[in-house]
Design a protein around this motif. Structure first.
Motif, PDB file in Angstrom:
ATOM      1  N   SER A 177      -5.863  10.448  -3.685  1.00 58.12           N
ATOM      2  CA  SER A 177      -6.217  10.949  -2.591  1.00 58.12           C
ATOM      3  C   SER A 177      -5.455  12.068  -1.496  1.00 58.12           C
ATOM      4  N   THR A 228      -2.910   5.494  -4.635  1.00 66.19           N
ATOM      5  CA  THR A 228      -3.759   6.543  -4.961  1.00 66.19           C
ATOM      6  C   THR A 228      -3.308   8.448  -5.162  1.00 66.19           C
ATOM      7  N   ASP A 244       0.613  -1.566   0.359  1.00 66.90           N
ATOM      8  CA  ASP A 244      -0.386   0.124   0.204  1.00 66.90           C
ATOM      9  C   ASP A 244       1.234   0.908  -0.138  1.00 66.90           C
TER      10      ASP A 244
HETATM   11  C1  LIG Z   1      -2.548   3.416   4.675  1.00 65.55           C
HETATM   12  C2  LIG Z   1      -4.103   3.649   3.777  1.00 65.55           C
HETATM   13  N1  LIG Z   1      -4.036   2.959   2.487  1.00 65.55           N
HETATM   14  C3  LIG Z   1      -5.424   3.394   1.660  1.00 65.55           C
HETATM   15  C4  LIG Z   1      -5.694   4.274   1.938  1.00 65.55           C
HETATM   16  C5  LIG Z   1      -7.244   4.855   1.425  1.00 65.55           C
HETATM   17  O1  LIG Z   1      -7.206   6.147   1.307  1.00 65.55           O
HETATM   18  P1  LIG Z   1      -8.591   5.704  -0.509  1.00 65.55           P
HETATM   19  O2  LIG Z   1      -9.513   5.020  -0.454  1.00 65.55           O
HETATM   20  O3  LIG Z   1      -8.941   7.132  -0.365  1.00 65.55           O
HETATM   21  O4  LIG Z   1      -7.412   5.824  -1.963  1.00 65.55           O
HETATM   22  C6  LIG Z   1      -5.295   5.466   2.994  1.00 65.55           C
HETATM   23  C7  LIG Z   1      -6.996   6.564   3.699  1.00 65.55           C
HETATM   24  O5  LIG Z   1      -6.028   6.944   4.361  1.00 65.55           O
HETATM   25  C8  LIG Z   1      -4.816   5.390   4.059  1.00 65.55           C
HETATM   26  O6  LIG Z   1      -3.794   5.685   5.376  1.00 65.55           O
END
Ligand SMILES: Cc1ncc(COP(=O)(O)O)c(C=O)c1O
Length: 447
Positions: free
Chosen positions: A281, A279, A248
């Motif tokens: 995000s 991501t 991740d």
């Molecule tokens: C470690 C980690 N992985 C994945 C995500 C998922 O984020 P998103 O679904 O917005 O891409 C987050 C969100 O806080 C995260 O902290």
């Protein structure tokens, strides 16, 4: 709740059927998966408390800074996208399950450059990629493709708590493995694999989940040496079946110090064992919700067919928007702005933590990126959701994430005194006031 301790609801109460037949056990109308998914997560209750009390300073929510959201770049990209009627029509139409090919191609080029894998063909790599609405659905789908009830996924302790809930919701067991400032400890991974083999559970271990850059909650990155070791361990221990690495990389772009480190995925020479999940995000906008993954061949079919059953494609418009942002060169300058802003907030948080929590015996390490600072309080202080410290912190007007929420229920024991502070959403003023308030709460606890 665990797959092993599930009982069907009401199974103890036999009822006579309407036809007068022998009493039969009344079954829960819900699936086992619904039960495993559990009720409201403690974290949601915690977030609800923030909404109930808007005056609380939240150092808890892992949100990005509202002031650095990409308003300008998004407007510019929208203008560009909406000016081209043909592209706009395509953006307003259904797409494919795996997502927009031009965005996957751009992502493939970027990953090849970041990881120094010039040996790879970007078109071929784009063909191994899937886009989704944020990366969390892909963490879910990959885990769903790998984990049967009671299967094991090894995770760093502490880990991203949403992932722990996700694994539990599949009926799987997340097992915590020791981690330190260099990330998950490979020797501890191997010890755990040995232990599971001794317990006759070796074949149950299907995956190792790691947040490889500036993790949530501890801000830790896996060192170069450990990345190589993890790949090697996954290879060597793939005996009865492959042990996959689920990498991740949500925070990879939020780097404030040092150089970028090639991913675990890039060290898995043929990409057969590692799924890499990214991501937009954290580095652009969580509201646009575009995430992506590179999948090993064995997982590509299962993940994409399940995704097809679920959504037959994530929002096309958002993918065109991100495609335009990248194409127009609007992304990298924005990431640079974010880095500067978060670096400044991290500096302030470290400074006030040193001022208010240092003298009380707290310990922490400066992360080189991400959004979080992990703090450990002296022995004897419990930071848990039901602890007096948590209540005192609320009384002082500050909210933090109790460390206990970030530990899998099996494996490494949860230390009582960890907590996560986020410098994403709070302003500099709130960081200063929030940490000072936490200091007062700890002082009262120690009195
Ligand atoms: C470690 C980690 N992985 C994945 C995500 C998922 O984020 P998103 O679904 O917005 O891409 C987050 C969100 O806080 C995260 O902290």
């Amino acid at each position: 709740m665990n797959a092993t301790d599930i009982e069907t609801e009401d199974s103890a109460e036999p009822t006579a059927s309407a036809s007068g037949e022998a009493p039969c056990a009344r079954r829960s109308p819900l699936s086992l998966r619904a039960a495993w998914a559990g009720g409201e997560a403690p974290i949601s209750r915690l977030m609800a408390r923030t909404l109930d009390r808007p005056e609380l300073i939240s150092l808890a929510a892992g949100f990005v800074d509202p002031n650095t959201l990409p308003v300008g770049p998004t407007l510019a990209a929208l203008k560009r996208l909406t000016a081209d009627e043909e592209r706009l029509r395509a953006a307003l139409q259904y797409g494919t399950t795996i997502g927009l090919s031009s965005l996957r191609r751009q992502l493939a080029e970027r990953l090849i450059a970041a990881d120094g894998r010039d040996d790879l063909d970007p078109d071929e790599l784009a063909g191994r990629m899937v886009l989704s609405a944020g990366s969390n659905p892909l963490l879910f789908l990959i885990s769903d493709a790998l984990l049967d009830p009671s299967d094991i996924v090894l995770c760093a302790a502490p880990s991203y708590f949403v992932y722990l809930g996700l694994a539990g919701g599949l009926g799987a067991r997340a097992v915590g493995v020791e981690s330190d400032d260099d990330g998950i400890v490979p020797e501890a991974v191997e010890d755990e694999l040995r232990r599971r083999n001794r317990l006759g559970e070796g074949s149950r271990v299907k995956a190792i989940y790691v947040t490889s850059y500036y993790d949530n909650p501890a801000g830790r990155s896996i060192s170069a040496r450990r990345r190589d070791q993890l790949i090697e361990i996954a290879r060597r221990w793939s005996r009865e079946q492959t042990i996959f690495l689920l990498e991740d990389a949500a925070y990879r772009e939020l780097r404030y110090e040092g150089d970028d480190e090639p991913s675990l995925w890039s060290r898995d020479s043929d990409g057969s064992r590692t799924a890499y999940v990214g991501t937009f995000s954290k580095s652009f906008s969580p509201g646009i919700r575009v995430g992506w993954a590179v999948l090993p061949p064995q997982l590509f079919g299962p993940v994409t067919s399940q995704k097809g059953h679920m959504d037959f494609g994530s929002p096309t418009f958002n993918q065109y928007l991100v495609d335009t942002v990248l194409r127009e060169g609007l992304y990298d300058p924005h990431v640079e702005t974010l880095r500067q802003s978060y670096r400044g907030k991290l500096d302030v948080m470290i400074e006030v933590v040193a001022e208010h929590l240092g003298p009380l015996g707290a310990r922490w390490s400066r992360p080189r990126g991400g959004l979080y600072l992990w703090v450990e309080l002296p022995e004897g202080i419990d930071t848990g959701l039901n602890s007096s410290l948590f209540q005192r912190a609320l009384d002082e007007g500050v909210l933090y994430i109790p460390g206990e929420l970030c530990y899998p229920s099996e494996g490494v024991q949860r230390p009582a005194g960890g907590l996560r502070l986020c410098f994403g959403i709070p302003s500099i003023r709130q960081i200063c006031d929030g940490v000072a308030a936490l200091g007062r709460a700890i002082k009262r606890e120690q009195a």
